[in-house]
Design an enzyme around this catalytic site. Structure first.
Site, PDB file in Angstrom:
ATOM      1  N   GLY A 239      45.350  48.025  46.299  1.00  0.00           N
ATOM      2  CA  GLY A 239      46.207  47.031  46.918  1.00  0.00           C
ATOM      3  C   GLY A 239      45.507  45.708  47.018  1.00  0.00           C
ATOM      4  O   GLY A 239      44.418  45.638  47.592  1.00  0.00           O
TER       5      GLY A 239
ATOM      6  N   ASN B 171      49.336  54.766  53.891  1.00  0.00           N
ATOM      7  CA  ASN B 171      49.581  54.736  52.454  1.00  0.00           C
ATOM      8  C   ASN B 171      50.717  55.703  52.174  1.00  0.00           C
ATOM      9  O   ASN B 171      50.614  56.879  52.513  1.00  0.00           O
ATOM     10  CB  ASN B 171      48.310  55.171  51.710  1.00  0.00           C
ATOM     11  CG  ASN B 171      48.504  55.356  50.201  1.00  0.00           C
ATOM     12  OD1 ASN B 171      47.756  56.087  49.580  1.00  0.00           O
ATOM     13  ND2 ASN B 171      49.501  54.712  49.627  1.00  0.00           N
ATOM     14  N   GLY B 172      51.781  55.205  51.585  1.00  0.00           N
ATOM     15  CA  GLY B 172      52.922  56.064  51.272  1.00  0.00           C
ATOM     16  C   GLY B 172      54.212  55.381  51.640  1.00  0.00           C
ATOM     17  O   GLY B 172      54.238  54.170  51.874  1.00  0.00           O
TER      18      GLY B 172
ATOM     19  N   CYS C 214      48.563  51.846  48.568  1.00  0.00           N
ATOM     20  CA  CYS C 214      47.655  51.157  49.462  1.00  0.00           C
ATOM     21  C   CYS C 214      46.348  51.923  49.498  1.00  0.00           C
ATOM     22  O   CYS C 214      46.298  53.092  49.118  1.00  0.00           O
ATOM     23  CB  CYS C 214      48.209  51.108  50.893  1.00  0.00           C
ATOM     24  SG  CYS C 214      49.717  50.134  51.035  1.00  0.00           S
TER      25      CYS C 214
ATOM     26  N   TYR D  68      47.051  56.821  36.471  1.00  0.00           N
ATOM     27  CA  TYR D  68      46.753  55.406  36.555  1.00  0.00           C
ATOM     28  C   TYR D  68      46.083  54.966  37.850  1.00  0.00           C
ATOM     29  O   TYR D  68      45.145  54.188  37.832  1.00  0.00           O
ATOM     30  CB  TYR D  68      48.061  54.607  36.397  1.00  0.00           C
ATOM     31  CG  TYR D  68      47.968  53.152  36.816  1.00  0.00           C
ATOM     32  CD1 TYR D  68      47.430  52.206  35.949  1.00  0.00           C
ATOM     33  CD2 TYR D  68      48.385  52.737  38.069  1.00  0.00           C
ATOM     34  CE1 TYR D  68      47.324  50.873  36.335  1.00  0.00           C
ATOM     35  CE2 TYR D  68      48.284  51.412  38.462  1.00  0.00           C
ATOM     36  CZ  TYR D  68      47.755  50.484  37.594  1.00  0.00           C
ATOM     37  OH  TYR D  68      47.640  49.182  37.971  1.00  0.00           O
TER      38      TYR D  68
HETATM   39  P1  5GP Z   1      54.652  47.283  31.532  1.00  0.00           P
HETATM   40  O1  5GP Z   1      54.523  47.121  30.060  1.00  0.00           O
HETATM   41  O2  5GP Z   1      55.494  48.464  31.875  1.00  0.00           O
HETATM   42  O3  5GP Z   1      55.117  46.012  32.168  1.00  0.00           O
HETATM   43  O4  5GP Z   1      53.215  47.524  32.145  1.00  0.00           O
HETATM   44  C1  5GP Z   1      52.433  48.607  31.745  1.00  0.00           C
HETATM   45  C2  5GP Z   1      51.065  48.423  32.326  1.00  0.00           C
HETATM   46  O5  5GP Z   1      51.174  48.414  33.749  1.00  0.00           O
HETATM   47  C3  5GP Z   1      50.098  49.526  31.973  1.00  0.00           C
HETATM   48  O6  5GP Z   1      48.909  48.922  31.500  1.00  0.00           O
HETATM   49  C4  5GP Z   1      49.816  50.239  33.276  1.00  0.00           C
HETATM   50  O7  5GP Z   1      48.429  50.554  33.372  1.00  0.00           O
HETATM   51  C5  5GP Z   1      50.173  49.243  34.315  1.00  0.00           C
HETATM   52  N1  5GP Z   1      50.726  49.843  35.520  1.00  0.00           N
HETATM   53  C6  5GP Z   1      51.328  51.032  35.709  1.00  0.00           C
HETATM   54  N2  5GP Z   1      51.703  51.207  36.971  1.00  0.00           N
HETATM   55  C7  5GP Z   1      51.320  50.113  37.637  1.00  0.00           C
HETATM   56  C8  5GP Z   1      51.404  49.708  39.002  1.00  0.00           C
HETATM   57  O8  5GP Z   1      51.908  50.400  39.868  1.00  0.00           O
HETATM   58  N3  5GP Z   1      50.881  48.461  39.273  1.00  0.00           N
HETATM   59  C9  5GP Z   1      50.302  47.666  38.324  1.00  0.00           C
HETATM   60  N4  5GP Z   1      49.825  46.471  38.685  1.00  0.00           N
HETATM   61  N5  5GP Z   1      50.219  48.019  37.055  1.00  0.00           N
HETATM   62  C10 5GP Z   1      50.722  49.216  36.719  1.00  0.00           C
HETATM   63 MG    MG Z   2      47.047  48.981  32.622  1.00  0.00          MG
END
Ligand code: 5GP
Ligand code: MG
Length: 487
Positions: free
Chosen positions: A29, A103-104, A2, A243
């Site tokens: 978020g 957040n957490g 968040c 990320y």
């Molecule tokens: P996957 O192939 O595992 O479905 O998705 C990988 C992608 O999800 C990567 O591009 C990464 O940047 C993104 N990603 C990693 N963690 C999260 C997250 O917590 N939320 C979202 N929306 N994307 C994520």
């Molecule tokens: Mg990504």
């Protein structure tokens, strides 16, 4: 995850400033947004599902006047996409009314909740945030002591902004798992998850809150208290570096974009490959792809166009559109046709997106697709607020790199080593939570919580216990001899 924001600034339009702060934190978020203001001690809030720009209008912001404000942008974890979970939440207790943005994720919610209910508290939801708010709202000691008391009783990850008695309070768990930064706008004080929110407002970063620290802002300025003993040097979530946080944010004095470029450079050194171009999975993979290209000498090119307007409240395409092979989020460029491409992304979680991207690139005519991931394999769930799925949903959980490569259909796959990641942060190893990569959690995770996460996916209790006891080891590189077929 968040995004949280808070401001104490009598004489300024605090709701509007909070709106812009949240707008800068929107990446943390996209499910719901909310702002609570305190006007001479009277608390009003507006919160709703959707993006910050969808929830608030000029008119709605004008209805939120006051001297202090807190705001929240919510990223739900599975199954809790309800209006009732939107924050800031307001709690009226026998001691005071509080508005809280958190957040957490707490790890002892059920125990605390039972205690509160037995003591006659009225709780409307099962959320951990409401538990924190209730503890503070009913504690008849002075506000600072009530917050410190709550901080001592709750376990897990919490960075929070709180509004009560016309004061703005920020506090951070003893491990400092989630970020929280104090900022200054002339004589006024602000709190935000990330420094990028201050950049937008023309405010300066004063400093990050220390693990276990509480900051209280009132008309006479701010006071900091070490409310609870910090746990060692802290355990900032390393996924913020990989990320989550925005690349223009600085954490511990390090701009994340630069750290991510270094991750890509290191990855090129650890897992070189002959290819015609380096491309990113935008946007999160872009800095690491730039680093990979720079270090390998292979030109960087765009290979995928991302539609940036796919939020979490996005309407899901129907079956007919799906069968038509709808490309809602990514569309490949003809640029990749006839080329051997290196595809750089920051992480693989479930593998669903990555598998589709690999297939798309082959369909577009790529000759080889070499996946390079700028983090180690994610093998263990997060109990601290990142929506990372349960262990058996994680594609790298219990699979070798070669098995993951096979599942994704890539020509080769390599992950950045843990040392490579750590060095790229330029911060010591002992100051991070890396549990999703190492299975070493900085706090006690109650067994019932671990088992619940595993059992949720239909594992037997014995099976869940076995997988808790047997962490799997994975090597870092896999290559296929032959080109996999595009699906
Ligand atoms: P996957 O192939 O595992 O479905 O998705 C990988 C992608 O999800 C990567 O591009 C990464 O940047 C993104 N990603 C990693 N963690 C999260 C997250 O917590 N939320 C979202 N929306 N994307 C994520
Ligand atoms: Mg990504």
């Amino acid at each position: 995850m968040c995004g949280i924001f808070g401001i104490h600034a009598p004489g300024r339009d605090v709701a509007r400033l909070t709106y812009f702060g949240l707008f800068a934190l929107q990446h943390r978020g996209q499910e719901s947004a909310g702002i609570a203001v305190s006007d001479e001690g009277r608390v009003t809030a507006l919160r709703d599902m959707g993006l910050v720009t969808q929830v608030f209008s000029e008119q709605k912001l004008r209805g939120l006047s006051g001297q202090v404000a807190v705001g929240h942008a919510r990223y739900s974890t599975t199954g809790s996409t309800h209006w009732a979970n939107a924050q800031p939440i307001i709690q009226q207790g026998r001691a005071r009314t509080v508005a809280l943005g958190h957040n957490g994720n707490l790890t002892n919610t059920s125990e605390l909740r039972a205690g509160l209910l037995a003591d006659g508290a009225r709780l409307r939801s099962t959320s951990d945030t409401e538990v924190i708010a209730a503890l503070i709202a009913r504690d008849e000691r002075p506000l600072e002591e009530a917050v410190a008391g709550a901080m001592a009783r709750i376990d897990g990850a919490f960075s929070a902004v709180l509004l009560a008695e016309g004061k703005l309070v920020g506090f951070r768990d003893p491990h400092g798992i989630r970020p929280l930064v104090l900022g200054r706008l002339e004589d006024d004080w602000l709190l935000a998850s990330e420094s990028c929110a201050f950049d937008l407002l023309g405010a300066e970063v004063e400093r990050e809150l220390a693990p276990g620290e509480m900051v209280v802002v009132d008309d006479s300025g701010y006071e900091a208290h070490q409310a609870v003993e910090p746990a060692g040097a802290g355990s900032l979530c390393i996924f913020e570096f990989i990320y989550f946080a925005r690349p223009d944010t600085k954490l511990r004095g390090v701009e994340l974009h630069g750290a991510r470029v270094r991750m890509g450079e290191r990855l090129a050194a650890e897992a070189p490959v002959e290819a015609d171009l380096v491309m990113a999975v935008p946007d999160s993979g872009t800095p690491a792809a730039i680093g990979f290209a720079r270090a390998s000498g292979i030109p960087f090119a765009e290979g995928l166009i991302k539609n940036r307007y796919v939020g979490r409240t996005f309407i899901q395409p129907d079956q007919a559109l799906r069968e038509h092979g709808i490309k809602t989020k990514f569309n490949p460029l003809a640029e990749v046709s006839g080329k051997r491409v290196v595809v750089v992304d920051d992480s693989i979680v479930r593998g669903t997106t990555t598998r589709k991207i690999v297939a798309m690139l082959f369909e577009e005519g790529a000759l080889e697709v070499h996946l390079r991931i700028s983090s180690p394999p994610i093998v263990s769930p997060c109990f601290y607020g990142i929506d990372m799925a349960d262990e058996d949903e994680l594609i790298a959980g219990g699979r070798s790199v070669e098995e993951v490569r096979g599942q994704l259909g890539a020509t080769s796959l390599a992950y950045l080593s843990l040392d490579g990641l750590q060095d790229s942060t330029r911060r010591p190893e002992g100051t991070f939570c890396r549990a999703c990569l190492t299975r070493e959690y900085p706090t006690q995770i109650p067994d019932d919580l671990k088992l619940a996460k595993l059992r949720f996916e239909g594992q037997t209790v014995a099976g869940a216990e076995r997988s808790l006891a047997n962490p799997t080891k994975t090597s870092m590189l896999a290559t296929s001899g032959t080109r996999p077929k595009a699906s």
